[in-house]
Design a protein around this motif. Structure first.
Motif, PDB file in Angstrom:
ATOM      1  N   ASP A  16       0.830  -1.205   0.000  1.00 35.21           N
ATOM      2  CA  ASP A  16       0.000   0.000   0.000  1.00 35.21           C
ATOM      3  C   ASP A  16       0.867   1.259   0.000  1.00 35.21           C
ATOM      4  O   ASP A  16       0.594   2.216  -0.731  1.00 35.21           O
ATOM      5  N   LYS A  18       4.047   1.598  -1.029  1.00 34.38           N
ATOM      6  CA  LYS A  18       4.757   1.736  -2.300  1.00 34.38           C
ATOM      7  C   LYS A  18       3.819   2.174  -3.417  1.00 34.38           C
ATOM      8  O   LYS A  18       4.169   3.028  -4.242  1.00 34.38           O
ATOM      9  N   PHE A  19       2.620   1.587  -3.428  1.00 29.01           N
ATOM     10  CA  PHE A  19       1.678   1.975  -4.475  1.00 29.01           C
ATOM     11  C   PHE A  19       1.244   3.424  -4.311  1.00 29.01           C
ATOM     12  O   PHE A  19       1.131   4.168  -5.288  1.00 29.01           O
ATOM     13  N   SER A  23       1.719   6.246  -7.096  1.00 26.39           N
ATOM     14  CA  SER A  23       0.580   7.038  -7.571  1.00 26.39           C
ATOM     15  C   SER A  23       0.867   8.530  -7.459  1.00 26.39           C
ATOM     16  O   SER A  23       0.604   9.304  -8.386  1.00 26.39           O
ATOM     17  N   CYS A  36      -3.376  -0.028 -11.051  1.00 28.18           N
ATOM     18  CA  CYS A  36      -2.327  -1.042 -10.980  1.00 28.18           C
ATOM     19  C   CYS A  36      -2.929  -2.412 -11.240  1.00 28.18           C
ATOM     20  O   CYS A  36      -3.964  -2.755 -10.679  1.00 28.18           O
TER      21      CYS A  36
END
Length: 136
Positions: A16, A18-19, A23, A36
């Protein structure tokens, strides 16, 4: 540009975080939101292998056959001939029926594609056509 690597053993919180960072970075640089897709990593054949095969070898084989045998051949003819001679048919079961499908390079790995290219090179060398070596 930032790079974000996701590992199999990352926790859900790591993913979460890293995403979210990815983003934010994409939005900051390009003003666009991102989505993703998660899928298994695959070591499929490389673009270089395909480019060399279709861009160099297949045309060379076609030219050789046109010179030695006459006639005109297209890339699909040569590609189909090589796959039929040097790859196994695929077995697919649909319901109770088993079907043999034409050979394909679509799902070959890098290693399998290398072996296929080796077989193609050997096949034509035995017939007097020496295909150019891939540039390293």
């Amino acid at each position: 540009m930032s790079r974000f690597v996701f590992y199999e053993n990352d926790s859900a919180q790591d993913f979460d975080r890293k995403f979210e960072n990815l983003s934010v970075e994409v939005y900051r640089q390009h003003g666009k939101n991102v989505s993703c897709e998660i899928k298994p990593y695959s070591k499929g054949k490389t673009a270089e292998q395909l480019g060399y095969y279709y861009g160099s070898w297949v045309p060379a084989i076609r030219d050789y056959l046109e010179e030695t045998c006459g006639g005109q051949y297209n890339i699909d003819d040569i590609d189909g001939l090589m796959k039929k001679k040097l790859l196994d048919e695929r077995v697919v079961q649909i319901g109770d029926e088993v079907h043999l499908l034409p050979p394909s390079i679509a799902k070959l790995s890098v290693k399998e594609m290398s072996r296929y290219l080796d077989r193609v090179g050997q096949y034509w060398a035995e017939r007097g056509l020496y295909l150019p070596e891939p540039r390293k």
